[in-house]
Design a protein around this motif. Structure first.
Motif, PDB file in Angstrom:
ATOM      1  N   VAL A 160      11.534 -49.139  25.872  1.00  0.00           N
ATOM      2  CA  VAL A 160      10.568 -50.242  25.738  1.00  0.00           C
ATOM      3  C   VAL A 160      10.021 -50.310  24.297  1.00  0.00           C
ATOM      4  CG1 VAL A 160       9.815 -50.280  28.146  1.00  0.00           C
ATOM      5  CG2 VAL A 160       8.674 -48.774  26.503  1.00  0.00           C
ATOM      6  N   PRO A 161       9.665 -51.528  23.872  1.00  0.00           N
ATOM      7  CA  PRO A 161       9.035 -51.631  22.553  1.00  0.00           C
ATOM      8  C   PRO A 161       7.557 -51.270  22.608  1.00  0.00           C
ATOM      9  CG  PRO A 161       9.568 -53.815  23.418  1.00  0.00           C
ATOM     10  CD  PRO A 161       9.907 -52.842  24.483  1.00  0.00           C
ATOM     11  N   LEU A 162       7.136 -50.569  21.586  1.00  0.00           N
ATOM     12  CA  LEU A 162       5.722 -50.214  21.454  1.00  0.00           C
ATOM     13  C   LEU A 162       5.242 -50.827  20.142  1.00  0.00           C
ATOM     14  CD1 LEU A 162       3.647 -48.399  22.903  1.00  0.00           C
ATOM     15  CD2 LEU A 162       4.472 -46.498  21.507  1.00  0.00           C
ATOM     16  N   VAL A 163       4.187 -51.617  20.232  1.00  0.00           N
ATOM     17  CA  VAL A 163       3.703 -52.309  19.037  1.00  0.00           C
ATOM     18  C   VAL A 163       2.314 -51.784  18.693  1.00  0.00           C
ATOM     19  CG1 VAL A 163       3.043 -54.561  18.093  1.00  0.00           C
ATOM     20  CG2 VAL A 163       5.051 -54.360  19.567  1.00  0.00           C
ATOM     21  N   LEU A 164       2.174 -51.271  17.487  1.00  0.00           N
ATOM     22  CA  LEU A 164       0.920 -50.631  17.084  1.00  0.00           C
ATOM     23  C   LEU A 164       0.353 -51.338  15.862  1.00  0.00           C
ATOM     24  CD1 LEU A 164       2.483 -47.059  17.015  1.00  0.00           C
ATOM     25  CD2 LEU A 164       1.246 -48.045  18.947  1.00  0.00           C
ATOM     26  N   ILE A 165      -0.963 -51.500  15.843  1.00  0.00           N
ATOM     27  CA  ILE A 165      -1.619 -51.956  14.605  1.00  0.00           C
ATOM     28  C   ILE A 165      -2.586 -50.842  14.202  1.00  0.00           C
ATOM     29  CG2 ILE A 165      -3.105 -53.688  13.501  1.00  0.00           C
ATOM     30  CD1 ILE A 165      -0.758 -55.205  14.395  1.00  0.00           C
ATOM     31  N   THR A 166      -2.483 -50.431  12.943  1.00  0.00           N
ATOM     32  CA  THR A 166      -3.321 -49.314  12.490  1.00  0.00           C
ATOM     33  C   THR A 166      -4.611 -49.823  11.839  1.00  0.00           C
ATOM     34  OG1 THR A 166      -2.524 -49.206  10.223  1.00  0.00           O
ATOM     35  CG2 THR A 166      -1.175 -48.099  11.869  1.00  0.00           C
ATOM     36  N   HIS A 167      -5.532 -48.910  11.649  1.00  0.00           N
ATOM     37  CA  HIS A 167      -6.666 -49.160  10.758  1.00  0.00           C
ATOM     38  C   HIS A 167      -6.156 -48.929   9.333  1.00  0.00           C
ATOM     39  CE1 HIS A 167      -9.764 -49.828  13.662  1.00  0.00           C
ATOM     40  NE2 HIS A 167      -9.483 -48.720  14.326  1.00  0.00           N
ATOM     41  N   PRO A 168      -6.969 -49.227   8.291  1.00  0.00           N
ATOM     42  CA  PRO A 168      -6.471 -49.010   6.922  1.00  0.00           C
ATOM     43  C   PRO A 168      -6.066 -47.557   6.686  1.00  0.00           C
ATOM     44  CG  PRO A 168      -8.521 -50.255   6.880  1.00  0.00           C
ATOM     45  CD  PRO A 168      -8.324 -49.801   8.302  1.00  0.00           C
ATOM     46  N   VAL A 169      -4.925 -47.398   6.051  1.00  0.00           N
ATOM     47  CA  VAL A 169      -4.409 -46.055   5.785  1.00  0.00           C
ATOM     48  C   VAL A 169      -3.534 -46.121   4.540  1.00  0.00           C
ATOM     49  CG1 VAL A 169      -2.478 -46.464   7.401  1.00  0.00           C
ATOM     50  CG2 VAL A 169      -3.078 -44.132   6.790  1.00  0.00           C
ATOM     51  N   LYS A 170      -3.487 -45.003   3.823  1.00  0.00           N
ATOM     52  CA  LYS A 170      -2.648 -44.988   2.612  1.00  0.00           C
ATOM     53  C   LYS A 170      -1.165 -45.048   2.986  1.00  0.00           C
ATOM     54  CE  LYS A 170      -5.526 -42.989  -0.847  1.00  0.00           C
ATOM     55  NZ  LYS A 170      -6.121 -41.827  -1.399  1.00  0.00           N
ATOM     56  N   GLU A 171      -0.399 -45.733   2.133  1.00  0.00           N
ATOM     57  CA  GLU A 171       1.037 -45.875   2.381  1.00  0.00           C
ATOM     58  C   GLU A 171       1.717 -44.516   2.547  1.00  0.00           C
ATOM     59  OE1 GLU A 171       3.324 -48.806   1.540  1.00  0.00           O
ATOM     60  OE2 GLU A 171       1.696 -50.258   1.409  1.00  0.00           O
ATOM     61  N   LYS A 172       1.298 -43.531   1.738  1.00  0.00           N
ATOM     62  CA  LYS A 172       1.990 -42.232   1.805  1.00  0.00           C
ATOM     63  C   LYS A 172       1.824 -41.608   3.197  1.00  0.00           C
ATOM     64  CE  LYS A 172      -1.718 -39.626  -0.431  1.00  0.00           C
ATOM     65  NZ  LYS A 172      -2.125 -38.996  -1.665  1.00  0.00           N
ATOM     66  N   HIS A 173       0.662 -41.860   3.843  1.00  0.00           N
ATOM     67  CA  HIS A 173       0.450 -41.280   5.175  1.00  0.00           C
ATOM     68  C   HIS A 173       1.294 -42.004   6.218  1.00  0.00           C
ATOM     69  CE1 HIS A 173      -2.486 -38.716   3.493  1.00  0.00           C
ATOM     70  NE2 HIS A 173      -3.373 -39.673   3.240  1.00  0.00           N
ATOM     71  N   ILE A 174       1.369 -43.325   6.077  1.00  0.00           N
ATOM     72  CA  ILE A 174       2.164 -44.070   7.065  1.00  0.00           C
ATOM     73  C   ILE A 174       3.641 -43.701   6.907  1.00  0.00           C
ATOM     74  CG2 ILE A 174       2.786 -46.284   5.926  1.00  0.00           C
ATOM     75  CD1 ILE A 174       1.116 -46.223   9.232  1.00  0.00           C
ATOM     76  N   ASN A 175       4.091 -43.560   5.667  1.00  0.00           N
ATOM     77  CA  ASN A 175       5.511 -43.250   5.454  1.00  0.00           C
ATOM     78  C   ASN A 175       5.880 -41.884   6.045  1.00  0.00           C
ATOM     79  OD1 ASN A 175       5.957 -45.670   4.231  1.00  0.00           O
ATOM     80  ND2 ASN A 175       5.582 -44.905   2.160  1.00  0.00           N
ATOM     81  N   LYS A 176       4.956 -40.922   5.891  1.00  0.00           N
ATOM     82  CA  LYS A 176       5.230 -39.585   6.441  1.00  0.00           C
ATOM     83  C   LYS A 176       5.266 -39.668   7.983  1.00  0.00           C
ATOM     84  CE  LYS A 176       3.739 -34.800   5.933  1.00  0.00           C
ATOM     85  NZ  LYS A 176       2.861 -34.516   7.071  1.00  0.00           N
ATOM     86  N   SER A 177       4.339 -40.463   8.552  1.00  0.00           N
ATOM     87  CA  SER A 177       4.329 -40.612  10.009  1.00  0.00           C
ATOM     88  C   SER A 177       5.638 -41.206  10.509  1.00  0.00           C
ATOM     89  CB  SER A 177       3.223 -41.574  10.478  1.00  0.00           C
ATOM     90  OG  SER A 177       2.030 -41.276   9.876  1.00  0.00           O
ATOM     91  N   ILE A 178       6.135 -42.186   9.768  1.00  0.00           N
ATOM     92  CA  ILE A 178       7.371 -42.861  10.215  1.00  0.00           C
ATOM     93  C   ILE A 178       8.534 -41.867  10.220  1.00  0.00           C
ATOM     94  CG2 ILE A 178       9.055 -44.676   9.599  1.00  0.00           C
ATOM     95  CD1 ILE A 178       6.434 -45.815  10.752  1.00  0.00           C
ATOM     96  N   ILE A 179       8.597 -41.016   9.185  1.00  0.00           N
ATOM     97  CA  ILE A 179       9.682 -40.017   9.140  1.00  0.00           C
ATOM     98  C   ILE A 179       9.574 -39.103  10.366  1.00  0.00           C
ATOM     99  CG2 ILE A 179      10.544 -37.982   7.874  1.00  0.00           C
ATOM    100  CD1 ILE A 179       9.669 -39.485   5.286  1.00  0.00           C
ATOM    101  N   GLU A 180       8.347 -38.686  10.683  1.00  0.00           N
ATOM    102  CA  GLU A 180       8.162 -37.769  11.817  1.00  0.00           C
ATOM    103  C   GLU A 180       8.437 -38.470  13.144  1.00  0.00           C
ATOM    104  OE1 GLU A 180       4.415 -35.667  11.423  1.00  0.00           O
ATOM    105  OE2 GLU A 180       4.856 -35.223   9.322  1.00  0.00           O
ATOM    106  N   LEU A 181       8.042 -39.746  13.241  1.00  0.00           N
ATOM    107  CA  LEU A 181       8.303 -40.482  14.493  1.00  0.00           C
ATOM    108  C   LEU A 181       9.806 -40.596  14.744  1.00  0.00           C
ATOM    109  CD1 LEU A 181       5.710 -43.442  14.377  1.00  0.00           C
ATOM    110  CD2 LEU A 181       5.718 -41.507  15.958  1.00  0.00           C
ATOM    111  N   ASN A 198      11.977 -38.560  14.114  1.00  0.00           N
ATOM    112  CA  ASN A 198      12.532 -37.281  14.573  1.00  0.00           C
ATOM    113  C   ASN A 198      12.201 -36.964  16.028  1.00  0.00           C
ATOM    114  OD1 ASN A 198      13.865 -36.643  12.262  1.00  0.00           O
ATOM    115  ND2 ASN A 198      12.066 -35.709  11.300  1.00  0.00           N
ATOM    116  N   LEU A 199      11.355 -37.773  16.651  1.00  0.00           N
ATOM    117  CA  LEU A 199      11.011 -37.512  18.061  1.00  0.00           C
ATOM    118  C   LEU A 199      12.176 -37.940  18.961  1.00  0.00           C
ATOM    119  CD1 LEU A 199       7.328 -38.755  18.650  1.00  0.00           C
ATOM    120  CD2 LEU A 199       8.159 -36.398  18.648  1.00  0.00           C
ATOM    121  N   ASP A 200      12.513 -37.110  19.947  1.00  0.00           N
ATOM    122  CA  ASP A 200      13.625 -37.460  20.845  1.00  0.00           C
ATOM    123  C   ASP A 200      13.361 -38.744  21.607  1.00  0.00           C
ATOM    124  OD1 ASP A 200      15.086 -35.350  20.095  1.00  0.00           O
ATOM    125  OD2 ASP A 200      14.467 -34.028  21.771  1.00  0.00           O
ATOM    126  N   ASP A 201      12.089 -38.948  21.975  1.00  0.00           N
ATOM    127  CA  ASP A 201      11.786 -40.118  22.803  1.00  0.00           C
ATOM    128  C   ASP A 201      11.570 -41.403  22.001  1.00  0.00           C
ATOM    129  OD1 ASP A 201      12.019 -39.064  25.367  1.00  0.00           O
ATOM    130  OD2 ASP A 201      10.127 -37.979  25.121  1.00  0.00           O
TER     131      ASP A 201
END
Ligand SMILES: NC(=O)c1ccc[n+]([C@@H]2O[C@H](COP(=O)([O-])OP(=O)(O)OC[C@H]3O[C@@H](n4cnc5c(N)ncnc54)[C@H](OP(=O)(O)O)[C@@H]3O)[C@@H](O)[C@H]2O)c1
Length: 427
Positions: A387-408, A410-413
């Motif tokens: 299923v698609p999951l759609v998220l809107i974040t609060h303000p955050v630095k690009e470097k933090h979002i980019n690191k999160s995306i790399i980690e996401l 890597n998740l099996d699910d």
């Protein structure tokens, strides 16, 4: 009499020729003396042209224009980097004022060009280089000087705005609309500069360098194009109350200049959201003047020629009345450009995940560990195992979002991270 030398007689050059020849008397009244086109440089004198033009005006020798002692004003409408840049510098060195619509040479070599104009005591004007027919450069330099401009937001590329508009209004895929834009002549056969955001980056660099009195190295302007924007993102944006636009942004921040081009979700209620098709707009906020938006045709033969002729009239009048109106680069200082990784934004993230308990907890843990907090979550179509999951974040630095995306990723699910788009909610 003011004698003009045209460099180029293509789309814009022909428009300029038409306006000047059909409005000679009106122009003479404004300039205070006759204005005459003396010579026109073209690539091929014998090319068949729609314009009914005296062939004796045409030349294939640049010196007939840029070194011609009879010519006081050179209008560069060849485009591209070279030989246009070389001809502009030669004209300035030969004490001829120059008008150009060439965003590339102004964005890339603006400092050298301004310096030469100053040194040889002549003028350089480039209203046609940004947003075609919309008057924006002269207003920034002159009409808005009393206000401290804090930020500039622009829709500065007609091709990408046309594509995004048609995708949204007609529910059509990117490649399909791009093909149509090329057929209609709105997009070039090689649309890279438009689609990649580079064209808009040149233009915002020009506006920012004028308004923030800064020298901008075009290579340091972050630009991201629209080719990853899907129809799904556009319809989800609509559902969430947004439209997708390719935004060019320049903001003065404490740490330096935040200047960038990228697609963004903007609220449907913002005036820029109503700028559709090939139209362009520039939205500014000034401390005294408040909010301003200029809107109009950002390209095309006659809108661009109109901006070029306005520059010609102003420059010709200044030459005729011996007025010096030199925009110098003396006050321009190199300013630090804020690294995109340090910029704060809200983000729209769309990921595909396995529809099973605990997945949301894994996703929010990764986000939380990287200082990303969520403003809203939308889960759609719970009819399939993925299923698609759609998220809107609060303000955050690009470097933090980019690191999160790399980690996401890597998740099996998490099956895939489908898209990541900035959301601009404050202008
Ligand atoms: N078109 C627009 O809507 C638009 C909008 C905003 C700004 N601009 C800017 O306006 C400028 C002109 O664009 P355009 O669309 O009018 O270009 P264009 O239609 O391609 O015309 C270029 C002209 O320059 C001549 N030329 C090309 N290379 C030459 C060379 N090496 N030596 C001598 N002459 C040469 C061509 O000669 P021939 O006629 O003999 O081929 C032609 O007349 C560009 O800087 C562009 O970015 C255009």
């Amino acid at each position: 009499m003011i004698k003009i030398g045209l460099l180029g007689l293509g789309t814009v050059g022909s428009g300029v020729y038409k306006i000047i020849s059909e409005n000679n008397i009106k122009i003479e009244r404004k300039v205070g003396t006759e204005v005459k086109i003396e010579k026109i440089l073209v690539n091929d004198k014998n090319k068949k042209r729609e314009l009914n033009i005296n062939k004796n005006l045409l030349t294939e020798h640049p010196a007939d224009v840029v070194e011609n002692p009879d010519i006081n004003l050179v209008v560069e409408l060849i485009g591209g980097e070279n030989p246009a840049y070389k001809y502009v510098l030669t004209a300035l060195k030969n004490k001829k004022s120059v008008v150009t619509a060439n965003k590339l040479i102004i964005a890339k070599y603006g400092s050298e060009i301004l310096k030469a104009a100053h040194q040889y005591n002549v003028q350089i004007s480039f209203e046609g280089s940004v947003a075609g027919g919309i008057p924006i450069i002269r207003p920034l330099k002159e009409s808005l000087v009393a206000s401290e401009i804090e930020n500039i937001y622009g829709i500065l590329n007609g091709t990408t705005n046309y594509i995004l508009t048609k995708m949204a209004e007609e529910n059509r895929e990117y490649a399909d609309v791009l093909n149509e834009a090329q057929r209609l002549g709105y997009a070039e056969r090689n649309p890279h500069s438009d689609i990649s955001g580079l064209d808009a980056a040149y233009k915002i660099a020009i506006l920012a360098s004028i308004k923030f009195e800064t020298l901008i190295d075009i290579i340091s302007v972050y630009s991201e194009g629209i080719k990853n924007i899907s129809l799904t993102d556009i319809s989800l944006a609509d559902e969430l109350g947004y439209v997708v636009k390719l935004l060019a942004i320049a903001k003065k921040e404490e740490k330096g200049l935040d200047i960038r081009v990228h697609p963004a979700f903007i609220s449907k209620s913002h005036p820029l959201a109503l700028v559709n098709d090939v139209y362009n707009a520039v939205y500014l906020h000034g401390d005294i003047v408040g909010d301003i938006m200029s809107y109009g045709k950002g390209a095309g033969q006659m809108p661009t020629a109109s901006a070029v002729v306005a520059d010609i009239i102003q420059t010709a009048a200044d030459i005729n009345y011996n007025r010096s109106n030199i925009y110098s680069n003396e006050s321009l200082q190199k300013q630090k450009i804020v690294d995109i990784n340090e910029v704060n934004n809200l983000f729209y993230i769309r990921i595909l995940v396995n529809d099973k308990p605990g997945v949301m907890a894994q996703v929010t843990k990764i986000l939380g560990d990287n200082q990303v907090s969520l403003a809203s979550v939308l889960q759609k179509n719970r009819l399939t195992p993925i299923v698609p999951l759609v998220l809107i974040t609060h303000p955050v630095k690009e470097k933090h979002i980019n690191k999160s995306i790399i980690e996401l990723k890597n998740l099996d699910d998490v099956k895939s991270v489908e898209s990541l788009v900035r959301v601009i909610d404050k202008f």
